[in-house]
Design an enzyme around this catalytic site. Structure first.
Site, PDB file in Angstrom:
ATOM      1  N   ARG A  67       0.792  -1.223   0.000  1.00  0.00           N
ATOM      2  CA  ARG A  67       0.000   0.000   0.000  1.00  0.00           C
ATOM      3  C   ARG A  67       0.831   1.284   0.000  1.00  0.00           C
ATOM      4  O   ARG A  67       0.598   2.187  -0.808  1.00  0.00           O
ATOM      5  CB  ARG A  67      -0.904   0.066   1.246  1.00  0.00           C
ATOM      6  CG  ARG A  67      -2.167  -0.715   1.148  1.00  0.00           C
ATOM      7  CD  ARG A  67      -2.524  -1.239   2.513  1.00  0.00           C
ATOM      8  NE  ARG A  67      -1.541  -2.260   2.850  1.00  0.00           N
ATOM      9  CZ  ARG A  67      -1.668  -3.537   2.491  1.00  0.00           C
ATOM     10  NH1 ARG A  67      -2.727  -3.938   1.877  1.00  0.00           N
ATOM     11  NH2 ARG A  67      -0.708  -4.413   2.772  1.00  0.00           N
ATOM     12  N   THR A  68       1.768   1.377   0.920  1.00  0.00           N
ATOM     13  CA  THR A  68       2.466   2.659   1.104  1.00  0.00           C
ATOM     14  C   THR A  68       3.292   2.983  -0.138  1.00  0.00           C
ATOM     15  O   THR A  68       3.240   4.104  -0.659  1.00  0.00           O
ATOM     16  CB  THR A  68       3.352   2.598   2.367  1.00  0.00           C
ATOM     17  OG1 THR A  68       2.577   2.043   3.425  1.00  0.00           O
ATOM     18  CG2 THR A  68       3.842   3.968   2.765  1.00  0.00           C
ATOM     19  N   LYS A  96      25.903  -4.133  -1.042  1.00  0.00           N
ATOM     20  CA  LYS A  96      27.375  -4.238  -1.098  1.00  0.00           C
ATOM     21  C   LYS A  96      28.013  -3.674   0.161  1.00  0.00           C
ATOM     22  O   LYS A  96      29.228  -3.640   0.286  1.00  0.00           O
ATOM     23  CB  LYS A  96      27.913  -3.459  -2.307  1.00  0.00           C
ATOM     24  CG  LYS A  96      27.405  -3.942  -3.641  1.00  0.00           C
ATOM     25  CD  LYS A  96      28.025  -3.075  -4.743  1.00  0.00           C
ATOM     26  CE  LYS A  96      27.246  -3.154  -6.030  1.00  0.00           C
ATOM     27  NZ  LYS A  96      27.666  -2.111  -6.986  1.00  0.00           N
ATOM     28  N   ARG A 118      11.218   4.067   3.795  1.00  0.00           N
ATOM     29  CA  ARG A 118      10.838   3.022   4.768  1.00  0.00           C
ATOM     30  C   ARG A 118      12.110   2.248   5.107  1.00  0.00           C
ATOM     31  O   ARG A 118      12.856   1.863   4.210  1.00  0.00           O
ATOM     32  CB  ARG A 118       9.779   2.086   4.189  1.00  0.00           C
ATOM     33  CG  ARG A 118       9.510   0.882   5.076  1.00  0.00           C
ATOM     34  CD  ARG A 118       8.315   0.074   4.631  1.00  0.00           C
ATOM     35  NE  ARG A 118       7.070   0.754   4.942  1.00  0.00           N
ATOM     36  CZ  ARG A 118       5.859   0.175   4.896  1.00  0.00           C
ATOM     37  NH1 ARG A 118       5.754  -1.090   4.557  1.00  0.00           N
ATOM     38  NH2 ARG A 118       4.779   0.861   5.187  1.00  0.00           N
ATOM     39  N   HIS A 146       4.833   5.416  11.797  1.00  0.00           N
ATOM     40  CA  HIS A 146       4.372   5.370  10.402  1.00  0.00           C
ATOM     41  C   HIS A 146       3.374   6.530  10.264  1.00  0.00           C
ATOM     42  O   HIS A 146       2.162   6.327  10.200  1.00  0.00           O
ATOM     43  CB  HIS A 146       3.705   4.012  10.170  1.00  0.00           C
ATOM     44  CG  HIS A 146       3.396   3.657   8.745  1.00  0.00           C
ATOM     45  ND1 HIS A 146       3.469   4.565   7.702  1.00  0.00           N
ATOM     46  CD2 HIS A 146       3.005   2.480   8.187  1.00  0.00           C
ATOM     47  CE1 HIS A 146       3.139   3.951   6.581  1.00  0.00           C
ATOM     48  NE2 HIS A 146       2.852   2.683   6.854  1.00  0.00           N
TER      49      HIS A 146
HETATM   50  N1  ASP Z   1       1.640  -2.049   6.861  1.00  0.00           N
HETATM   51  C1  ASP Z   1       1.750  -1.567   8.200  1.00  0.00           C
HETATM   52  C2  ASP Z   1       3.205  -1.210   8.502  1.00  0.00           C
HETATM   53  O1  ASP Z   1       4.028  -1.263   7.608  1.00  0.00           O
HETATM   54  C3  ASP Z   1       1.180  -2.530   9.188  1.00  0.00           C
HETATM   55  C4  ASP Z   1       1.756  -3.920   9.148  1.00  0.00           C
HETATM   56  O2  ASP Z   1       2.688  -4.215   8.379  1.00  0.00           O
HETATM   57  O3  ASP Z   1       1.233  -4.724   9.914  1.00  0.00           O
HETATM   58  O4  ASP Z   1       3.493  -0.868   9.609  1.00  0.00           O
HETATM   59  N1   CP Z   2      -0.423  -0.122   5.726  1.00  0.00           N
HETATM   60  C1   CP Z   2       0.801  -0.323   5.176  1.00  0.00           C
HETATM   61  O1   CP Z   2       1.795   0.344   5.508  1.00  0.00           O
HETATM   62  O2   CP Z   2       0.832  -1.282   4.207  1.00  0.00           O
HETATM   63  P1   CP Z   2       2.136  -1.741   3.439  1.00  0.00           P
HETATM   64  O3   CP Z   2       3.082  -2.312   4.486  1.00  0.00           O
HETATM   65  O4   CP Z   2       1.675  -2.772   2.462  1.00  0.00           O
HETATM   66  O5   CP Z   2       2.755  -0.550   2.785  1.00  0.00           O
END
Ligand code: ASP
Ligand code: CP
Length: 324
Positions: A67-68, A96, A118, A146
């Site tokens: 998603r993100t 590396k 991330r 987050h």
């Molecule tokens: N997608 C969210 C996160 O990256 C929640 C999860 O992974 O459970 O923190």
């Molecule tokens: N909610 C969320 O962060 O989803 P992803 O980890 O898939 O990006």
């Protein structure tokens, strides 16, 4: 009018050039501005394709994401920006042995106007914000935070309930390692009469840093650790925010094995709930949220994920939008 170009009002100076590392970085007024812009964008998703014209956005993702990553990617493209996607860390020179510092300096040197990052380490986003001059947006820093998830979470509550003030919000599951939980708790602390209920066994309870913050901000909260107290807690809630057991963050895999399956939200649990209860989840879900809830009006989580797009478009527009 849908489809018409109308970049004007979504360009504002309030957040221009700002890092977004923690949900604590945003005031209630600033959050209101993000929501105003998100609403405008949502009503005309194709109408702002000049806002990032000539801007370059780097997406540096050193942890998995569906998603993100994709919503930031689509957000930047829909606003007319260029995207540098670095979401396969094993294909970068990090593998590396190159440091995060050097990697960030390269992105800066190639003219990234904004870095969305991330990373598995707590503190990584703050570090990035300190070492590069372009704004850094935290897309997840280990178990720490987050913030953009929390923004879309609060937007969801606002859209679905019509208000955030007075919300009784339960958070259930792995509150110890989830990074969305602290960010959401920090963000809702900006609103009036919000009550938080942390529902988890002691081993998965919310971290002390979160409790201290809520205490400082005079936010009312309870911790519900016993199975027999869950029905009563659920019956009081307006929103139930469910989280996945964060398998990848357990220092001891045997502890994960011991705790897996220790909670599941299903229709049985929801029989105590108000008919208006909204169930949220940052996703992905594994086995903690029964799919039978998907067919009920309780299920807010797919709309919640969808709101990620206008929210992330709004963040880009405000932080790096084109003013010329
Ligand atoms: N997608 C969210 C996160 O990256 C929640 C999860 O992974 O459970 O923190
Ligand atoms: N909610 C969320 O962060 O989803 P992803 O980890 O898939 O990006």
């Amino acid at each position: 009018m849908p489809g018409e170009q109308s970049a004007g009002p979504i360009i504002r100076e309030d957040l221009r050039g700002r890092d977004l590392v923690s949900a604590k970085d945003l005031t209630r007024d600033e959050l209101g501005i993000v929501f105003e812009v998100a609403k405008e964008v949502e009503s005309n998703l194709d109408g702002f394709s000049n806002v990032l014209r000539g801007r370059r956005v780097a997406l540096l993702f050193a942890e998995p994401s569906t998603r993100t990553f994709s919503s930031f990617y689509i957000a930047a493209r829909r606003l007319g920006g260029d995207v540098l996607p670095l979401n396969e860390p094993e294909m970068t020179s990090l593998t590396k042995g190159e440091t995060l510092y050097d990697t960030l300096k390269m992105l800066e040197g190639y003219g990234a106007d904004c870095i969305v990052m991330r990373h598995p380490s707590r503190g990584a986003a703050r570090f990035a914000a300190d070492v590069v001059s372009a704004p850094v947006i935290n897309a997840g820093s280990g178990s720490q935070e987050h913030p953009t998830q929390a923004i879309l979470d609060v937007y969801t509550i606002l859209k679905k309930r019509g208000k955030v003030n007075g919300t009784s919000l339960g958070m259930l599951g792995d509150l110890r390692f989830s990074r969305t939980v602290p960010s959401l708790a920090y963000l809702v602390s900006n609103f009036d009469d919000v009550e938080l209920h942390f529902i988890a066994p002691t081993a998965l309870q919310v971290r002390q840093e979160v409790e201290l913050y809520l205490h400082d901000r005079n936010v009312r909260y309870t911790k519900v650790t016993k199975q027999q107290d869950i029905p009563d807690a659920i019956s009081r809630l307006d929103v139930l925010y469910v989280t996945r057991l964060q398998k990848e963050r357990f220092p001891d895999p045997s502890e994960y094995e011991r705790l897996r399956g220790s909670y599941k939200v299903d229709m049985g649990m929801l029989r105590y709930a108000k008919s208006t209860l909204g169930v949220m989840h940052p996703l992905p879900r594994v086995d903690e949220l029964d799919t039978e809830i998907d067919r009920t009006p309780h299920a807010w989580y797919f709309d919640q994920a969808r709101y990620g797009l206008p929210i992330r478009m709004a963040i880009f527009a405000l932080v790096v939008g084109e003013t010329r």
